[in-house]
Write an enzyme that holds these catalytic residues in place. Structure first.
Site, PDB file in Angstrom:
ATOM      1  N   ARG A  66      19.671  43.314  38.659  1.00 36.85           N
ATOM      2  CA  ARG A  66      19.997  44.709  39.441  1.00 36.85           C
ATOM      3  C   ARG A  66      18.487  45.478  39.418  1.00 36.85           C
ATOM      4  NH1 ARG A  66      24.519  43.155  37.495  1.00 36.85           N
ATOM      5  NH2 ARG A  66      26.331  42.697  39.247  1.00 36.85           N
ATOM      6  N   ASP A 100      21.718  32.613  28.881  1.00 36.88           N
ATOM      7  CA  ASP A 100      20.380  31.976  28.629  1.00 36.88           C
ATOM      8  C   ASP A 100      20.135  31.320  27.151  1.00 36.88           C
ATOM      9  OD1 ASP A 100      19.137  35.191  28.329  1.00 36.88           O
ATOM     10  OD2 ASP A 100      19.786  34.093  26.656  1.00 36.88           O
ATOM     11  N   HIS A 158      30.085  35.349  29.867  1.00 38.77           N
ATOM     12  CA  HIS A 158      30.089  34.674  31.116  1.00 38.77           C
ATOM     13  C   HIS A 158      29.784  33.287  31.065  1.00 38.77           C
ATOM     14  CE1 HIS A 158      29.100  38.953  33.000  1.00 38.77           C
ATOM     15  NE2 HIS A 158      30.349  38.764  32.558  1.00 38.77           N
ATOM     16  N   CYS A 192      31.884  13.820  38.567  1.00 39.02           N
ATOM     17  CA  CYS A 192      32.546  13.175  37.607  1.00 39.02           C
ATOM     18  C   CYS A 192      32.435  11.521  37.449  1.00 39.02           C
ATOM     19  CB  CYS A 192      33.834  13.501  37.146  1.00 39.02           C
ATOM     20  SG  CYS A 192      34.838  12.763  35.921  1.00 39.02           S
ATOM     21  N   CYS A 241      36.172   8.671  38.964  1.00 42.14           N
ATOM     22  CA  CYS A 241      37.066  10.016  39.678  1.00 42.14           C
ATOM     23  C   CYS A 241      35.848  10.685  40.744  1.00 42.14           C
ATOM     24  CB  CYS A 241      37.053  10.757  38.303  1.00 42.14           C
ATOM     25  SG  CYS A 241      37.373  12.366  38.793  1.00 42.14           S
ATOM     26  N   SER A 247      23.648  47.156  33.071  1.00 41.84           N
ATOM     27  CA  SER A 247      23.807  48.112  33.969  1.00 41.84           C
ATOM     28  C   SER A 247      25.260  48.579  33.717  1.00 41.84           C
ATOM     29  CB  SER A 247      23.494  47.857  35.263  1.00 41.84           C
ATOM     30  OG  SER A 247      24.219  46.645  35.554  1.00 41.84           O
TER      31      SER A 247
HETATM   32  N1  APR Z   1      15.104  46.555  27.704  1.00 39.96           N
HETATM   33  C1  APR Z   1      16.183  47.330  27.887  1.00 39.96           C
HETATM   34  N2  APR Z   1      16.647  47.299  29.075  1.00 39.96           N
HETATM   35  C2  APR Z   1      16.254  46.751  30.064  1.00 39.96           C
HETATM   36  C3  APR Z   1      15.087  45.985  29.841  1.00 39.96           C
HETATM   37  C4  APR Z   1      14.581  45.960  28.660  1.00 39.96           C
HETATM   38  N3  APR Z   1      13.394  45.186  28.332  1.00 39.96           N
HETATM   39  N4  APR Z   1      14.992  45.190  31.164  1.00 39.96           N
HETATM   40  C5  APR Z   1      15.938  45.644  31.952  1.00 39.96           C
HETATM   41  N5  APR Z   1      16.658  46.508  31.454  1.00 39.96           N
HETATM   42  C6  APR Z   1      17.978  47.040  32.065  1.00 39.96           C
HETATM   43  C7  APR Z   1      17.831  47.562  33.126  1.00 39.96           C
HETATM   44  O1  APR Z   1      17.571  48.990  33.397  1.00 39.96           O
HETATM   45  C8  APR Z   1      19.370  47.158  33.701  1.00 39.96           C
HETATM   46  O2  APR Z   1      20.073  48.489  33.721  1.00 39.96           O
HETATM   47  O3  APR Z   1      18.962  46.173  31.830  1.00 39.96           O
HETATM   48  C9  APR Z   1      19.950  46.270  32.865  1.00 39.96           C
HETATM   49  C10 APR Z   1      20.379  44.942  33.636  1.00 39.96           C
HETATM   50  O4  APR Z   1      21.435  45.127  34.426  1.00 39.96           O
HETATM   51  P1  APR Z   1      21.907  44.066  35.505  1.00 39.96           P
HETATM   52  O5  APR Z   1      20.296  43.327  35.951  1.00 39.96           O
HETATM   53  O6  APR Z   1      22.867  44.593  36.078  1.00 39.96           O
HETATM   54  O7  APR Z   1      22.173  42.893  34.449  1.00 39.96           O
HETATM   55  P2  APR Z   1      23.776  42.948  33.512  1.00 39.96           P
HETATM   56  O8  APR Z   1      24.115  44.035  33.352  1.00 39.96           O
HETATM   57  O9  APR Z   1      23.572  41.875  32.547  1.00 39.96           O
HETATM   58  O10 APR Z   1      24.695  42.116  34.830  1.00 39.96           O
HETATM   59  C11 APR Z   1      25.749  41.682  34.321  1.00 39.96           C
HETATM   60  O11 APR Z   1      26.331  40.806  36.327  1.00 39.96           O
HETATM   61  O12 APR Z   1      25.560  39.578  38.217  1.00 39.96           O
HETATM   62  C12 APR Z   1      26.476  39.638  37.049  1.00 39.96           C
HETATM   63  O13 APR Z   1      26.765  37.565  35.926  1.00 39.96           O
HETATM   64  C13 APR Z   1      25.945  38.384  36.053  1.00 39.96           C
HETATM   65  O14 APR Z   1      25.937  38.778  33.766  1.00 39.96           O
HETATM   66  C14 APR Z   1      25.496  39.370  34.701  1.00 39.96           C
HETATM   67  C15 APR Z   1      26.525  40.478  35.178  1.00 39.96           C
END
Ligand code: APR
Length: 249
Positions: free
Chosen positions: A36, A107, A122, A150, A160, A197
């Site tokens: 995001r 990952d 997840h 499968c 299957c 986030s």
């Molecule tokens: N260090 C610290 N924070 C970071 C860094 C970094 N190097 N890079 C990015 N961020 C922060 C961003 O500011 C953001 O708020 O990490 C956050 C990532 O948020 P998302 O992209 O929403 O990822 P996440 O919270 O893991 O999403 C949760 O949503 O779409 C689903 O399954 C997907 O597991 C994922 C879940």
């Protein structure tokens, strides 16, 4: 050293049992985009979220798999390395602290870094299973054909042939290990949230839940602000690997 770093180290030093909750921001400094932020996987194209749903897989399994593989190709190749943030968490265990890492990431980098108690909320990209007979297959098999099926032969000698379902938790699927996460919060003296986030349920409820646990200290390391920052004892708006390198001197 900056005040926030001093406070961070004090909270870490006085903690014995640490519950860690990580998101995609944990791995951006390993070269894997998050979802995001600017340039994130959903930010680039929101329609991708719809394709990564249980509903889409069930309705269009043949379309699901090529999109899934394209989206998560990088995580499947396994050519990414843990960064200083992952390694720091593994090192806390070597310092004798009890650390449980609950990650939204698929990952595999926490395990690669050496963390010994990792819970993939997840799911895992490494395997997929037959929705009918439950036979499970590894990444090599999954990558063989565009749409993995499968290959188990039934008692009539027939294959299957059903299209496999990934072990990654899709939108609309149940998150895993959530009861373990809440139990871990009750037994911990520190919650460390990194790189998320906090947009996605039920992870988004963790800070509120933690707020009600007496004696549980809470630290957030996240580049952007989140709506839950106010619930934390310490909020560090920094890149996690960069910050860790700084405090490691
Ligand atoms: N260090 C610290 N924070 C970071 C860094 C970094 N190097 N890079 C990015 N961020 C922060 C961003 O500011 C953001 O708020 O990490 C956050 C990532 O948020 P998302 O992209 O929403 O990822 P996440 O919270 O893991 O999403 C949760 O949503 O779409 C689903 O399954 C997907 O597991 C994922 C879940």
């Amino acid at each position: 050293m900056r005040r926030e770093a001093e406070t961070f180290l004090k909270l870490i030093e006085s903690a014995r049992r640490i519950t860690v909750l990580t998101g995609a921001g944990m791995s951006t400094e390993s070269g894997i985009p998050d979802f995001r932020s600017a340039g994130g996987i959903w930010t680039e194209d929101m329609s991708r979220m719809e394709a990564m749903s249980l509903d889409y897989y069930e309705r269009y399994p043949k379309l699901f798999w090529p999109k899934f593989k394209e989206l998560f190709q990088m995580k499947m190749t396994g050519s990414y390395q843990p960064n200083a943030g992952h390694l720091y968490l593994a090192d806390l265990e070597r310092q004798g602290k009890e650390v449980k890492v609950f990650t939204q990431n698929i990952d595999g980098l926490h395990v690669k870094a050496g963390s010994r108690h990792v819970y993939e909320l997840h799911g895992s990209i490494q395997t997929a299973a037959c929705p009918k007979c439950g036979t499970r297959y590894g990444l090599e098999y999954i990558l063989q054909d565009e749409v993995p099926r499968c290959s188990r032969v039934n008692e009539k000698g027939r294959e299957c042939g059903l299209i496999l379902k990934t072990d990654v938790v899709l939108f609309g699927d149940a998150v895993q290990h959530f009861d373990t996460l809440f139990a871990s919060l009750d037994q911990s003296d520190l919650l460390l949230v990194i790189g998320t986030s906090l947009e996605v349920a039920p992870v988004r409820f963790v800070p509120e839940e933690a707020h009600g646990i007496p004696g549980l200290k809470k630290i957030m390391i996240n580049l952007d602000e989140t709506d839950d920052d106010y619930l934390f004892d310490l909020v560090i708006h920094r890149k996690v690997a960069e910050f860790v390198k700084e405090i490691n001197g």
